[in-house]
Enzyme design. Structure first.
Site, PDB file in Angstrom:
ATOM      1  N   ASP A 132      -6.485 -24.824  13.088  1.00  0.00           N
ATOM      2  CA  ASP A 132      -6.144 -24.334  14.426  1.00  0.00           C
ATOM      3  C   ASP A 132      -7.268 -23.508  15.047  1.00  0.00           C
ATOM      4  OD1 ASP A 132      -6.042 -22.036  12.902  1.00  0.00           O
ATOM      5  OD2 ASP A 132      -3.925 -21.621  13.252  1.00  0.00           O
ATOM      6  N   HIS A 134      -8.948 -20.984  13.510  1.00  0.00           N
ATOM      7  CA  HIS A 134      -9.086 -19.580  13.077  1.00  0.00           C
ATOM      8  C   HIS A 134     -10.336 -19.372  12.228  1.00  0.00           C
ATOM      9  CE1 HIS A 134      -6.345 -20.570   9.400  1.00  0.00           C
ATOM     10  NE2 HIS A 134      -7.538 -20.360   8.914  1.00  0.00           N
ATOM     11  N   GLU A 139      -5.905 -15.905  14.217  1.00  0.00           N
ATOM     12  CA  GLU A 139      -5.218 -17.110  14.682  1.00  0.00           C
ATOM     13  C   GLU A 139      -5.366 -17.244  16.201  1.00  0.00           C
ATOM     14  OE1 GLU A 139      -4.348 -19.118  12.490  1.00  0.00           O
ATOM     15  OE2 GLU A 139      -2.795 -18.444  11.111  1.00  0.00           O
TER      16      GLU A 139
HETATM   17  C1  F6R Z   1      -9.899 -17.390   4.015  1.00  0.00           C
HETATM   18  C2  F6R Z   1     -10.301 -17.551   5.414  1.00  0.00           C
HETATM   19  C3  F6R Z   1      -9.816 -18.713   6.195  1.00  0.00           C
HETATM   20  C4  F6R Z   1     -10.230 -20.050   5.570  1.00  0.00           C
HETATM   21  C5  F6R Z   1      -9.693 -21.215   6.416  1.00  0.00           C
HETATM   22  C6  F6R Z   1     -10.105 -22.569   5.851  1.00  0.00           C
HETATM   23  O1  F6R Z   1     -10.522 -16.265   3.442  1.00  0.00           O
HETATM   24  O2  F6R Z   1     -11.009 -16.723   5.922  1.00  0.00           O
HETATM   25  O3  F6R Z   1     -10.309 -18.633   7.497  1.00  0.00           O
HETATM   26  O4  F6R Z   1     -11.626 -20.104   5.503  1.00  0.00           O
HETATM   27  O5  F6R Z   1      -8.308 -21.130   6.481  1.00  0.00           O
HETATM   28  O6  F6R Z   1      -9.511 -22.737   4.610  1.00  0.00           O
HETATM   29  P1  F6R Z   1      -9.791 -24.036   3.722  1.00  0.00           P
HETATM   30  O7  F6R Z   1     -11.193 -23.925   3.243  1.00  0.00           O
HETATM   31  O8  F6R Z   1      -8.813 -23.932   2.597  1.00  0.00           O
HETATM   32  O9  F6R Z   1      -9.584 -25.220   4.593  1.00  0.00           O
END
Ligand code: F6R
Length: 255
Positions: A132, A134, A139
């Site tokens: 999304d 973030h 978010e």
């Molecule tokens: C976690 C964080 C999140 C993740 C994001 C992608 O510390 O900061 O922003 O980097 O949700 O997560 P993955 O790599 O699991 O797709």
């Protein structure tokens, strides 16, 4: 914003690891901003195999689930111990992760930000990207100048991250996260994303308007951000050929 498109997820993670390793070699007392998530598995695996000296490295993780203690198997403390901290010679007092059990969120957030400042600020901030848009757990609709605070996860993020929680265990709804404002203060940002599910967010981050609806789009205004994606995540980029061309013809001095 520099955008590098590589063929496979493995190449993305390896290059991420290489850039972090270069930072550590160049400045052995670097302050690193770290992220968790599936994208970082290969990055930390690469880093922990390089026999780098972490003795003077300081790290600050972006986020932690609110309500989970450091020993909880699904906490980001546990993630970091398992993927990196137990594999390198980092001093425990130099490895910071927000405290998900803090009794005073506001005071903890200010202390965490102060600790980053006392350390000299983040030299290199590692980032993943949510489907999304973030970064950290900022978010959609997050302020693009916010500091560290508690945030409520969107249903989409909760569905995605439920994979990290064993069946029957409900994941928390809240997180402590550094804000986009904190991330923008880092001297350099390195964002990694791979897989087709990330393609819309990658397009919005790189080519869309700067908007709180895609917090990662704030990075367009960061003075030194490198985005590394695989072909699948780059699928919607209108300027993909241009980015490939820029990378291919990068002058030697810039590499
Ligand atoms: C976690 C964080 C999140 C993740 C994001 C992608 O510390 O900061 O922003 O980097 O949700 O997560 P993955 O790599 O699991 O797709």
């Amino acid at each position: 914003m520099e955008v590098i498109i590589l063929n496979t997820p493995k190449e993305v993670e390896q290059m991420g690891g290489q850039l972090l390793a270069q930072q550590i070699q160049k400045k052995p007392a670097s302050v690193l901003g770290l992220a968790t998530g599936a994208t970082m598995h290969g990055v930390y695996a690469y880093l922990s195999e390089q026999h780098l000296d972490f003795a003077r490295i300081k790290t600050f993780n972006l986020d932690e689930y609110y309500g989970l203690g450091p020993q909880h198997r699904c906490s980001y403390h546990t993630y970091m111990r398992h993927h990196l901290f137990e594999k390198v010679n980092i001093q425990p007092e130099n490895a910071h992760v927000p405290d998900g059990l803090t009794p005073d969120v506001e005071a903890h957030c200010r202390e965490y930000e102060n600790a980053i400042e006392q350390a000299g600020g983040i030299d290199l901030q590692l980032l993943g990207l949510g489907e999304d848009g973030h970064i950290g757990f900022n978010e959609p609709s997050s302020s693009l100048s916010a500091g560290m605070r508690i945030k409520t996860l969107t249903p989409m993020t909760r569905r995605t991250n439920q994979r990290d929680f064993p069946p029957g265990e409900t994941m928390p709804m809240h997180v402590l996260t550094l804000g986009v404002g904190n991330i923008m203060a880092a001297r350099r940002c390195l964002l990694l994303a791979h897989g087709a599910k990330k393609a819309p967010a990658v397009q919005a981050m790189v080519e869309g308007p700067i908007t709180a609806m895609c917090p990662a789009s704030a990075l367009q205004q960061h003075r030194s951000t490198t985005v590394i994606v695989d072909e699948a995540a780059a699928a919607f980029l209108q300027l993909a050929d241009y980015f490939r061309c820029v990378y291919k013809h990068k002058p030697e001095w810039q590499k």
